[in-house]
Design an enzyme around this catalytic site. Structure first.
Site, PDB file in Angstrom:
ATOM      1  N   ALA A  65      38.278  27.961  32.617  1.00  0.00           N
ATOM      2  CA  ALA A  65      36.946  28.128  33.178  1.00  0.00           C
ATOM      3  C   ALA A  65      35.904  27.776  32.127  1.00  0.00           C
ATOM      4  O   ALA A  65      36.190  27.730  30.930  1.00  0.00           O
ATOM      5  CB  ALA A  65      36.753  29.562  33.652  1.00  0.00           C
ATOM      6  N   GLY A 109      42.094  28.948  34.134  1.00  0.00           N
ATOM      7  CA  GLY A 109      41.855  28.457  35.483  1.00  0.00           C
ATOM      8  C   GLY A 109      42.501  27.121  35.759  1.00  0.00           C
ATOM      9  O   GLY A 109      42.794  26.787  36.908  1.00  0.00           O
ATOM     10  N   GLU A 112      45.917  27.999  36.775  1.00  0.00           N
ATOM     11  CA  GLU A 112      45.838  28.606  38.109  1.00  0.00           C
ATOM     12  C   GLU A 112      45.650  27.543  39.188  1.00  0.00           C
ATOM     13  O   GLU A 112      46.216  27.654  40.283  1.00  0.00           O
ATOM     14  CB  GLU A 112      44.700  29.622  38.138  1.00  0.00           C
ATOM     15  CG  GLU A 112      45.049  30.872  37.317  1.00  0.00           C
ATOM     16  CD  GLU A 112      43.900  31.840  37.193  1.00  0.00           C
ATOM     17  OE1 GLU A 112      44.100  33.036  37.465  1.00  0.00           O
ATOM     18  OE2 GLU A 112      42.782  31.411  36.806  1.00  0.00           O
ATOM     19  N   GLU A 132      43.503  34.353  29.082  1.00  0.00           N
ATOM     20  CA  GLU A 132      42.356  35.208  29.406  1.00  0.00           C
ATOM     21  C   GLU A 132      42.347  36.519  28.635  1.00  0.00           C
ATOM     22  O   GLU A 132      41.284  37.067  28.323  1.00  0.00           O
ATOM     23  CB  GLU A 132      42.341  35.500  30.919  1.00  0.00           C
ATOM     24  CG  GLU A 132      42.009  34.320  31.806  1.00  0.00           C
ATOM     25  CD  GLU A 132      43.209  33.483  32.197  1.00  0.00           C
ATOM     26  OE1 GLU A 132      43.076  32.662  33.107  1.00  0.00           O
ATOM     27  OE2 GLU A 132      44.302  33.656  31.590  1.00  0.00           O
TER      28      GLU A 132
END
Length: 258
Positions: A65, A109, A112, A132
């Site tokens: 992210a 992300g 993901e 994270e």
């Protein structure tokens, strides 16, 4: 059409490239919204049978992210963002086969989003991880769930709790990626795989994808019932008739997606 994406079509295969190489293709809000728009457009494009997603440049698929957007967010404002329609879930729900072509760092992300795809192939140079925990947070784009489904609770727990990266070879051994290719051959090999899938009946591809997704998210009895329903639905298609005729006539089928 897009500020942070490139979309190309090669016959029946579309390639969606996250185009923020100066940010290692990090997913900011604008990019995630563009992914949603691109998926909607590609879903309705009858010429596209398979989607490949990758990142621009040689360094990163998606490095995570855009952390700068976390600054100043409250729990309530962040939850509001994350309970809207999300690129991760839209990618998984996309009815056509999706291949993640992991050409470099695939973190947070980025992993993901790759987990939301149907097939993952990686460059031998790729590194994957859910870091994270190093920011004092946890994966929030489905990583705690999809990763555990794919590699098992123990390995998912280790990756998430340590935040450490693994190599492409380690990811392949875990079943996290389907294939590892030499970096110089990654695109060629991925596009060849996509082309082989794109030759199949679009109707059957959609039914097969739904059936396998059901297996991963339900009990065996429910999955078997759904498989029967989807198998039977294939018999309503022109592609099924063409496939049977082609088999009996010993020729290659010409599937039309109906």
């Amino acid at each position: 059409m897009y500020e942070n994406l490139l979309v190309e079509k090669h016959e029946r295969v579309a390639v969606l490239t996250i185009n923020r190489p100066n940010k290692l293709n990090a997913l900011n809000i604008a990019t995630r919204n563009e992914i949603l728009a691109a998926l909607d457009a590609l879903q309705s494009d009858a010429e596209v049978r398979v989607l490949v997603i990758t990142g621009a440049g040689d360094k990163a698929f998606i490095a995570g992210a855009d952390i700068g957007e976390f600054a100043g967010q409250t729990a309530l404002s962040q939850r509001e963002v994350m309970t809207q329609r999300r690129a991760f879930d839209a990618m998984e729900a996309f009815p056509k086969p999706v291949i993640a072509m992991i050409n470099g760092f695939c973190l947070g992300g980025g992993l993901e989003l790759a987990l939301s795809c149907d097939i993952r192939v990686a460059s031998e140079q790729a590194k994957l991880g859910q870091p994270e925990i190093n920011l004092g947070v946890i994966p929030g784009g489905g990583g705690t769930q999809r990763l555990a489904h794919l590699v098992g609770e123990g390995k998912a727990m280790e990756m998430i709790l340590t935040g450490e990266m693994i190599t492409a070879a380690e990811a392949h051994a875990l079943g996290l990626v389907n294939h590892v290719f030499a970096h110089a051959e990654l695109r060629e090999k991925t596009m060849a795989l996509a082309a082989r899938i794109a030759e199949k009946s679009p109707v059957a591809l959609r039914m097969a994808k739904e059936a396998v997704k059901t297996a991963a998210r339900s009990g065996l009895d429910e999955g078997l019932r759904r498989e029967v329903d989807l198998f039977a639905l294939c018999f309503a298609s022109e592609d099924k008739e063409e496939g049977v005729r082609a088999f009996l006539e010993k020729r290659k089928p010409n599937f039309v997606g109906r």
